[in-house]
Scaffold this motif. Structure first.
Motif, mmCIF file in Angstrom:
data_model
loop_
_atom_site.group_PDB
_atom_site.id
_atom_site.type_symbol
_atom_site.label_atom_id
_atom_site.label_comp_id
_atom_site.label_asym_id
_atom_site.label_seq_id
_atom_site.Cartn_x
_atom_site.Cartn_y
_atom_site.Cartn_z
ATOM 1 N N ALA A 44 0.812 -1.220 0.000
ATOM 2 C CA ALA A 44 0.000 0.000 0.000
ATOM 3 C C ALA A 44 0.847 1.273 0.000
ATOM 4 O O ALA A 44 0.523 2.230 -0.688
ATOM 5 N N ASP A 45 1.911 1.304 0.760
ATOM 6 C CA ASP A 45 2.744 2.500 0.861
ATOM 7 C C ASP A 45 4.116 2.304 0.232
ATOM 8 O O ASP A 45 5.091 2.927 0.640
ATOM 9 N N ALA A 49 7.390 1.268 -8.547
ATOM 10 C CA ALA A 49 8.424 1.291 -9.592
ATOM 11 C C ALA A 49 9.743 0.797 -8.995
ATOM 12 O O ALA A 49 10.446 -0.028 -9.584
ATOM 13 N N GLY A 50 10.068 1.283 -7.808
ATOM 14 C CA GLY A 50 11.277 0.837 -7.122
ATOM 15 C C GLY A 50 11.196 -0.624 -6.726
ATOM 16 O O GLY A 50 12.171 -1.375 -6.843
ATOM 17 N N GLN A 51 10.025 -1.033 -6.276
ATOM 18 C CA GLN A 51 9.813 -2.424 -5.879
ATOM 19 C C GLN A 51 10.013 -3.360 -7.080
ATOM 20 O O GLN A 51 10.651 -4.403 -6.969
#
Length: 132
Positions: A44-45, A49-51
């Motif tokens: 959720a937080d 894109a980084g993940q």
């Protein structure tokens, strides 16, 4: 005889098509995970894109591709989330289904599943680890 690139066995990473295939797998994987009500809350937080970049880099390493991952370790990133073994298993199933849908060979799937088993204790909450 010396081993050359032509005679050296291809890595799993190369066999599945390299970076573009890993990226496709990550996209399809998160399409599944993010609609699962049991798992979506973990993201959720999260900067997705980084993940996605982190997972692509980690999956690349697992598949024998270039190691360019510089993020946090699995335990550091996951232990604060108190992930139960059931959720870890669901994520593993989604990854396996995704790779299967993309035509990844059975021997590579088996190796990925071995790695999932090896790192489970780094991801699953300390009180919820299986001894399997």
């Amino acid at each position: 005889m010396t081993v050359t690139e032509e005679t050296a066995p291809a890595s799993h990473y190369d066999r599945i098509g390299g970076a573009s295939s890993v990226k496709a797998a990550v996209e399809l994987f998160y399409e599944k995970v993010l609609v699962d009500p049991a798992l979506a809350g973990y993201f959720a937080d999260v900067d997705m894109a980084g993940q996605r970049r982190h997972l692509a880099l980690m999956l690349t390493v697992v598949l024998g591709g270039p190691n360019e991952y510089t993020g946090r370790g699995l335990a550091e990133a996951h232990q604060p989330l108190n992930i139960p073994v059931e959720h870890y298993a669901k994520v593993g199933e989604y990854l396996t289904v995704t790779l299967t849908e993309l035509g990844v060979p059975a021997d590579i799937l088996a190796d990925v599943q071995i790695v999932l088993g090896q790192v489970q204790d780094q991801v699953v909450a300390a009180g919820d680890r299986s001894d399997a």
